[in-house]
Design a protein around this motif. Structure first.
Motif, short mmCIF file in Angstrom:
data_model
loop_
_atom_site.label_atom_id
_atom_site.label_comp_id
_atom_site.label_asym_id
_atom_site.label_seq_id
_atom_site.Cartn_x
_atom_site.Cartn_y
_atom_site.Cartn_z
N SER A 73 3.85 -3.17 -0.11
CA SER A 73 4.68 -2.06 -0.56
C SER A 73 3.81 -1.13 -1.41
N PRO A 74 4.28 0.07 -1.72
CA PRO A 74 3.48 0.98 -2.55
C PRO A 74 3.13 0.41 -3.92
N GLU A 75 3.90 -0.58 -4.38
CA GLU A 75 3.65 -1.15 -5.72
C GLU A 75 2.68 -2.33 -5.67
N VAL A 76 2.27 -2.75 -4.47
CA VAL A 76 1.45 -3.96 -4.33
C VAL A 76 0.16 -3.62 -3.61
N ASN A 77 -0.96 -4.17 -4.13
CA ASN A 77 -2.27 -4.01 -3.50
C ASN A 77 -2.57 -5.26 -2.68
N VAL A 78 -2.50 -5.14 -1.36
CA VAL A 78 -2.79 -6.25 -0.45
C VAL A 78 -4.19 -6.04 0.12
N SER A 79 -5.08 -7.02 -0.08
CA SER A 79 -6.46 -6.91 0.39
C SER A 79 -6.81 -8.17 1.19
N THR A 80 -7.61 -7.99 2.21
CA THR A 80 -7.98 -9.12 3.06
C THR A 80 -9.49 -9.16 3.25
N ASN A 95 -5.77 -3.40 2.76
CA ASN A 95 -7.18 -3.05 2.58
C ASN A 95 -8.00 -4.20 3.17
N GLN A 96 -8.65 -3.94 4.29
CA GLN A 96 -9.28 -5.01 5.05
C GLN A 96 -10.80 -4.93 4.99
#
Length: 592
Positions: A366-373, A386-387
């Motif tokens: 979501s816009p409030e969460v930074n998901v990185s892989t 963000n991969q």
């Protein structure tokens, strides 16, 4: 290719007219007289086949009003009335190169017929006009073979008549019979390949590649295998986990097609001695952008290519569509909504781990969460993540990737695979500093993941402090809804499958039959089997360096673990799959 002549008598090609079929339907009790008179009064005319015109009216059957006069039903009815076999065309079972050599495209289009099978003594030919039969005598005279006519759906004949001959012209560079354009014949094409003059951008090669990608999407393939051999190159599709032979290409054409795919995937075309990876994108017939991951492998007869297909629509599934039951979905949702800790997904290659992880991450992003892989390789490019791609040649491995991500203010980190102690330690560090970490691990079941972490050398106290839970999964083929049948349940087999649990066996279960819809396999599509192991206080107390797997599993079952075989039994009871499929993909129960 047979040099067939065009018949001179126009009347000889006249098949059934709509009025004749209407009268026959009335005689057979499938249509009421009122509708027949209505059609005759209106006097509709169309260039479409009479069966197609009738099916378009969507009329109910007179004998069973709750059913319609569909095109398939009408085609089967016409076959019975004509005393000819009905044939549902399965393009995966047609050897295109053989059937298109029987007659020219112009001749096939003239009579609206299509060869489907060629043997040393006979040719099976599909038609939708059983009254038109002069082609049968002509082909028998020219080919010196028995001609076996069958009735097929007229829309399928029209479609595959175009597709098969277009593909054949592209592969062999043959003359375009309809437009007058000419190309290389087969011998010239092969000779160009031998001299290295067969260009990967040749119009014929481009057409073959375009057909190959679109055909794979249409057939629901997950992978395309292009395998060079000494005499002919094989093209195979993996559909529902099983490989199907699709086409054969001359070696020179196979090499040119492989080069074309490598160009599209931005790979080094000149390098044929070492494995390479790349990716390309295309659009499906529905306009959806689909990504292919391409991997090359040098073999004795040339480069073998495997194209893995990633359907972006798979990511929009919620967990119930992935195959989770209500209880499993609730536990999994609770696990991935932790603020910190490690959640592991285990299973072999091809067991659906990527789909589960990506779908879960997409629901969390979501816009409030930074998901990185950090992945090796990046399976599918997803805009909401963000991969990062692992690059071993510059010492950017999983551990270094996690270390870099921790400086990027992440909320959720996905690790492609925990392969070694350093990666496990970095994942634990991320979990203990306030991040949720999702990762994969290759083990046979969920409890084995804990033992695997211990075997890597991760201290037991770190596992106790950071591990939230483990999901073990497999993919099982689902029964074709068009042809499955019910039988009495085998109580002994059921009890053996669900042990050590006591679960009431269903009275009836479903078994595969096989039909054209499922290519006579009895199965169509796949779903997931899962076992979820949330870490409880009782399980944490058992985690020591010399942990016994049987002890851990027995404790897990006491605390609510439902093994994958129990998940499979639930789907058997719902008529989704079979004992054989569940036993094939799930690990055996541990010894007591």
């Amino acid at each position: 290719m047979a040099s067939t002549r065009t018949p001179t008598r126009r009347a000889a090609t006249r098949g059934y007219q709509v009025e004749e079929l209407l009268q026959a339907l009335v005689e057979d009790g499938l249509l009421d007289e009122e509708r027949r008179r209505l059609w005759s009064a209106v006097g509709e005319r169309s260039d479409k086949h009479p069966l197609v015109q009738l099916a378009a009216r969507d009329w109910p059957r007179a004998d069973e009003p709750d059913k319609k006069l569909t095109l398939e039903f009408l085609t089967e009815w016409l076959a019975r009335r004509s005393n000819l076999p009905y044939h549902r065309i399965d393009p995966l079972r047609v050897e295109v190169s053989k059937v298109t050599s029987v007659m020219t495209h112009a001749y096939a289009a003239r009579f609206n017929i299509l060869a489907l099978e060629v043997t040393d003594t006979a040719v099976t030919v599909a038609t939708a006009d059983p009254q038109v039969r002069e082609w049968q005598e002509e082909l028998a005279h020219i080919l010196h073979k028995d001609i076996r006519p069958v009735i097929a759906n007229p829309e399928d004949i029209d479609r595959y008549l175009t597709e098969f001959y277009k593909l054949s012209r592209s592969v062999y560079g043959a003359n375009d019979q309809n437009s007058g354009r000419s190309g290389h014949n087969l011998e010239q094409l092969v000779e160009l390949g031998r001299r290295g003059e067969l260009d990967a951008n040749d119009q014929h090669v481009v057409s073959v590649v375009d057909w190959l990608l679109q055909y794979a999407l249409e057939q629901r393939a997950s992978d395309i295998h292009m395998e060079p051999r000494r005499e002919r190159g094989n093209v195979r599709f993996r559909i529902d986990g099983v490989l199907h032979h699709v086409y054969e290409l001359p070696p020179a054409v196979m090499a040119a097609v492989s080069s074309r795919i490598k160009i599209l995937a931005r790979m080094d075309v000149a390098e044929k001695r070492r494995p390479q990876d790349g990716r390309l994108k295309t659009r499906s017939a529905r306009g959806v952008e689909v990504e292919f991951r391409v991997a090359s492998l040098p073999t004795v007869f040339g480069e073998k290519l495997v194209l893995r297909i990633f359907d972006p629509e798979a990511l929009v599934k919620d967990v119930t569509n992935l195959g989770f039951g209500a209880r499993e979905a609730e536990i999994w949702d609770r696990m991935i909504h932790n603020q910190n800790g490690i959640v592991l997904v285990t299973g072999p290659t091809g067991s659906g781990k990527t789909t589960t992880l990506y779908s879960s991450l997409k629901s969390l992003a979501s816009p409030e969460v930074n998901v990185s892989t950090v992945e090796d390789p990046i399976e599918l490019v997803e805009p909401s993540f963000n991969q990062m791609q692992v690059q071993h040649n510059i010492n950017l491995d999983f551990a270094a990737g996690i270390r870099a991500l921790l400086r990027q203010d992440p909320d959720i980190i996905m690790v492609g695979e925990i392969r070694d102690l350093e990666t496990a330690e970095m994942a634990v560090q991320a979990a203990q500093t306030g991040h949720l970490v999702l990762a994969t691990l290759h083990t046979n079941d969920a409890p084995s993941a804990i033992v695997r972490l211990l075997d890597l050398g991760l201290p037991s106290y770190l596992i106790k402090a950071s591990l939230v839970g483990v999901l073990g999964q497999r993919l099982v083929r689902t029964l074709c809804p068009h042809c499955k049948t019910t039988v009495d349940a085998d109580r002994a087999a059921w009890d053996a499958l669900v042990q050590p649990f006591k679960v009431a066996a269903p009275e009836r279960i479903c078994q595969p039959v096989g039909c054209p819809e499922c290519r006579n396999t009895g199965y169509k599509g796949r779903t997931g089997l899962y076992e979820l192991l949330p870490m409880s206080s009782g399980l944490r107390q058992l985690v020591v360096q010399e942990l016994d797997l049987n002890t851990l599993r027995r404790q897990a079952i006491k605390e609510g673990l439902r093994p994958m075989r129990l998940s499979g039994a639930h789907k058997i009871g719902r008529g989704l799959t079979t004992f054989e499929e569940v036993l094939r993909v799930t690990p055996p129960p541990l010894d007591d």
